[in-house]
Design an enzyme around this catalytic site. Structure first.
Site, PDB file in Angstrom:
ATOM      1  N   HIS A   1       0.818  -1.212   0.000  1.00  0.00           N
ATOM      2  CA  HIS A   1       0.000   0.000   0.000  1.00  0.00           C
ATOM      3  C   HIS A   1       0.853   1.264   0.000  1.00  0.00           C
ATOM      4  O   HIS A   1       1.943   1.298   0.582  1.00  0.00           O
ATOM      5  CB  HIS A   1      -0.993   0.005   1.170  1.00  0.00           C
ATOM      6  CG  HIS A   1      -0.394   0.032   2.539  1.00  0.00           C
ATOM      7  ND1 HIS A   1      -0.136   1.212   3.217  1.00  0.00           N
ATOM      8  CD2 HIS A   1      -0.036  -0.958   3.378  1.00  0.00           C
ATOM      9  CE1 HIS A   1       0.358   0.933   4.414  1.00  0.00           C
ATOM     10  NE2 HIS A   1       0.437  -0.372   4.538  1.00  0.00           N
TER      11      HIS A   1
ATOM     12  N   ASP B   1       6.100   1.022   6.812  1.00  0.00           N
ATOM     13  CA  ASP B   1       4.674   0.766   6.634  1.00  0.00           C
ATOM     14  C   ASP B   1       4.074   1.794   5.689  1.00  0.00           C
ATOM     15  O   ASP B   1       3.500   2.780   6.128  1.00  0.00           O
ATOM     16  CB  ASP B   1       3.988   0.795   7.998  1.00  0.00           C
ATOM     17  CG  ASP B   1       2.541   0.346   7.966  1.00  0.00           C
ATOM     18  OD1 ASP B   1       2.145  -0.285   6.983  1.00  0.00           O
ATOM     19  OD2 ASP B   1       1.808   0.644   8.926  1.00  0.00           O
TER      20      ASP B   1
ATOM     21  N   GLU C   1      -5.100   1.720   2.675  1.00  0.00           N
ATOM     22  CA  GLU C   1      -4.971   0.634   3.654  1.00  0.00           C
ATOM     23  C   GLU C   1      -5.082   1.134   5.082  1.00  0.00           C
ATOM     24  O   GLU C   1      -5.698   0.483   5.944  1.00  0.00           O
ATOM     25  CB  GLU C   1      -3.642  -0.093   3.442  1.00  0.00           C
ATOM     26  CG  GLU C   1      -3.503  -1.401   4.234  1.00  0.00           C
ATOM     27  CD  GLU C   1      -2.920  -1.230   5.627  1.00  0.00           C
ATOM     28  OE1 GLU C   1      -2.961  -2.206   6.409  1.00  0.00           O
ATOM     29  OE2 GLU C   1      -2.439  -0.125   5.958  1.00  0.00           O
ATOM     30  N   GLU C   2      -4.475   2.270   5.369  1.00  0.00           N
ATOM     31  CA  GLU C   2      -4.427   2.764   6.746  1.00  0.00           C
ATOM     32  C   GLU C   2      -5.778   3.234   7.268  1.00  0.00           C
ATOM     33  O   GLU C   2      -5.936   3.462   8.470  1.00  0.00           O
ATOM     34  CB  GLU C   2      -3.397   3.890   6.866  1.00  0.00           C
ATOM     35  CG  GLU C   2      -1.957   3.472   6.584  1.00  0.00           C
ATOM     36  CD  GLU C   2      -1.373   2.544   7.631  1.00  0.00           C
ATOM     37  OE1 GLU C   2      -2.089   2.202   8.597  1.00  0.00           O
ATOM     38  OE2 GLU C   2      -0.211   2.149   7.488  1.00  0.00           O
TER      39      GLU C   2
ATOM     40  N   GLU D   1       3.659  -6.409   3.572  1.00  0.00           N
ATOM     41  CA  GLU D   1       3.896  -5.720   4.835  1.00  0.00           C
ATOM     42  C   GLU D   1       5.240  -6.203   5.380  1.00  0.00           C
ATOM     43  O   GLU D   1       5.715  -7.284   5.040  1.00  0.00           O
ATOM     44  CB  GLU D   1       2.789  -6.022   5.841  1.00  0.00           C
ATOM     45  CG  GLU D   1       1.431  -5.478   5.474  1.00  0.00           C
ATOM     46  CD  GLU D   1       1.288  -3.975   5.724  1.00  0.00           C
ATOM     47  OE1 GLU D   1       2.225  -3.377   6.303  1.00  0.00           O
ATOM     48  OE2 GLU D   1       0.245  -3.413   5.356  1.00  0.00           O
TER      49      GLU D   1
ATOM     50  N   HIS E   1       4.324   3.968  12.530  1.00  0.00           N
ATOM     51  CA  HIS E   1       3.355   4.885  13.147  1.00  0.00           C
ATOM     52  C   HIS E   1       3.993   5.732  14.255  1.00  0.00           C
ATOM     53  O   HIS E   1       3.275   6.266  15.098  1.00  0.00           O
ATOM     54  CB  HIS E   1       2.131   4.141  13.692  1.00  0.00           C
ATOM     55  CG  HIS E   1       1.347   3.407  12.648  1.00  0.00           C
ATOM     56  ND1 HIS E   1       0.039   3.008  12.846  1.00  0.00           N
ATOM     57  CD2 HIS E   1       1.666   2.997  11.392  1.00  0.00           C
ATOM     58  CE1 HIS E   1      -0.401   2.382  11.758  1.00  0.00           C
ATOM     59  NE2 HIS E   1       0.582   2.364  10.870  1.00  0.00           N
TER      60      HIS E   1
END
Length: 444
Positions: free
Chosen positions: A131, A160, A194-195, A219, A406
């Protein structure tokens, strides 16, 4: 015909691995994941050639801010990726989100998704997914610019999932450099949402999963856990709203309907719905009520986080919730419940287990042990959408090893994982295309 040679590769850190493997080989010979004793020289050399270009790609991708709601940045990256995929020989299209599953936080406008198809001479069809979007709002790039310090490459969204984009691009470059076309079709999908639980790409992922013989999702793997995942958690949310009636809290409270009282009652009677035996988790995490201190609150709301390990558990849990809200503390209160299935679980299957066992054997060619997780952790991924209608293996975490996802200033991937992970991913595409992957797992 492939020529297999035992070589000492010139890459940054892998050269130290092969002599170590020779020392350990007798100990590993009896294990299922140590079936092959030496690397494929041509594949290893191709992976080594791609390390520096992959780092350059990461620098370029990290330099574009692609938060899920940053449509301009997502479009910029989508255009760049489309160009790169065309240069590799793909038939590229940019897909809008035409079928959107709207949740409370779904933005009005979603980014386009990038799809590319590569046609070969074989019969197997493989889907490769990663993604483009990140969790970061615009302006965060200044706090997480790209940079390499020792074995870590840092950057905004690098783990990510910018690394997933790069690994797919460079494994395609490896296959092209090796003139490998034994697959029937390789399809790449880079989605833009995706998030935020993939509201605009979940239907596309499910359709493509049904159309392909295997799905590899990119991922990342953990810095301290070199692994693949056969299972990921399903994620849902519960939004509970209570409508009451406002009155003066001091002068006439008896004429009101206290929404906070009813909300408290509802939460307390739904606090026991977690089930350790099935992996269902329901936790109330947010609540709010009232307007001012001296008014009986006319409105109250709460949210719960839900995790499941089986798709079937969503239906049973939602039914229990709807039954519970019928029992009210205050008959005049009106209670509304919304259950949002944000992401299904990825459930382990025998064919995925067999696929992962072959991956272990390929990794063992480099003297490395690959862990396979058949039990889900707390997070969820797009692999689960691809698996909803898939008949073949769906396996997650073919990306680079890293950590700090994140975080505001500490997201990274391990440079030393680039060559092994490229070798693994490309090797699996080649092996599956040639029919070398067993249909069922090995008997232990």
């Amino acid at each position: 015909m492939r020529t297999r040679l035992l070589v000492k590769p010139p890459s940054l850190r892998l050269g130290a691995v092969l002599p170590l493997f020779l020392l350990c080989a007798p100990l590993l010979a009896g294990s299922a994941w140590a079936a092959a004793a030496q690397p494929q020289a041509d594949l290893l050399a191709a992976a080594q050639r791609e390390q520096q270009p992959l780092l350059k790609s990461l620098e370029q991708f990290v330099g574009i801010e692609t938060g899920s709601r940053e449509v301009a940045g997502l479009q910029q990256l989508a255009s760049l990726l489309a160009q790169r995929l065309r240069e590799l020989g793909g038939e590229v299209s940019l897909l809008p989100s035409t079928e959107v599953y709207r949740m409370e936080d779904t933005p009005e406008q979603l980014g386009q998704h990038v799809k590319a198809v590569f046609r070969g001479r074989g019969s197997k069809k493989i889907l490769l997914i990663a993604h483009m979007d990140t969790v970061y709002p615009a302006g965060m790039l200044t706090r997480q610019p790209f940079g390499i310090r020792e074995d870590r490459a840092y950057g905004l969204g690098i783990a990510d999932d910018k690394q997933g984009l790069a690994v797919i691009l460079h494994l395609l470059a490896m296959l092209k450099s090796l003139n490998f076309e034994d697959y029937g079709q390789l399809t790449v999908l880079f989605n833009a949402d995706e998030e935020i639980s993939s509201p605009g790409s979940r239907a596309i992922l499910s359709q493509l999963g049904a159309e392909h013989d295997a799905v590899m999702s990119f991922e990342g793997s953990g810095a301290n856990a070199d692994h693949l995942s056969l299972a990921t958690a399903g994620i849902a949310s519960v939004n509970l709203t209570v409508h009451g009636r406002a009155t003066h809290a001091g002068g006439a409270p008896q004429f009101g309907v206290n929404a906070l009282y009813e909300l408290s009652h509802q939460i307390l009677q739904m606090r026991d719905l977690s089930d350790p035996l099935t992996g269902v988790k329901l936790n109330w995490t947010m609540a709010k009520a009232g307007i001012v201190r001296n008014m009986i609150p006319p409105l109250a709301s709460a949210e719960a986080d839900v995790r499941v390990l089986r798709v079937q558990d969503y239906e049973a849990l939602e039914q229990k919730l709807q039954q519970r809200i019928q029992n009210r503390l205050l008959p005049e209160a009106r209670v509304e419940l919304r259950f949002e299935r944000r992401r299904p679980p990825l459930e382990a299957t025998p064919v995925a287990q067999a696929f992962a066992e072959h991956a272990q054997r390929i990794y063992a060619q480099l003297g490395l042990k690959l862990r396979v997780d058949a039990v889900a952790g707390g997070g969820g991924t797009d692999a689960a959408f691809a698996a909803l209608r898939a008949r073949g293996p769906v396996v997650e975490r073919f990306g680079l090893r890293g950590g700090g996802a994140h975080t505001t200033d500490a997201e990274y991937v391990l440079v030393s994982s680039i060559v092994p992970r490229l070798y693994l991913a490309a090797g699996m595409v080649m092996a599956f295309s040639r029919g070398e992957v067993a249909a069922l797992p090995l008997l232990k």
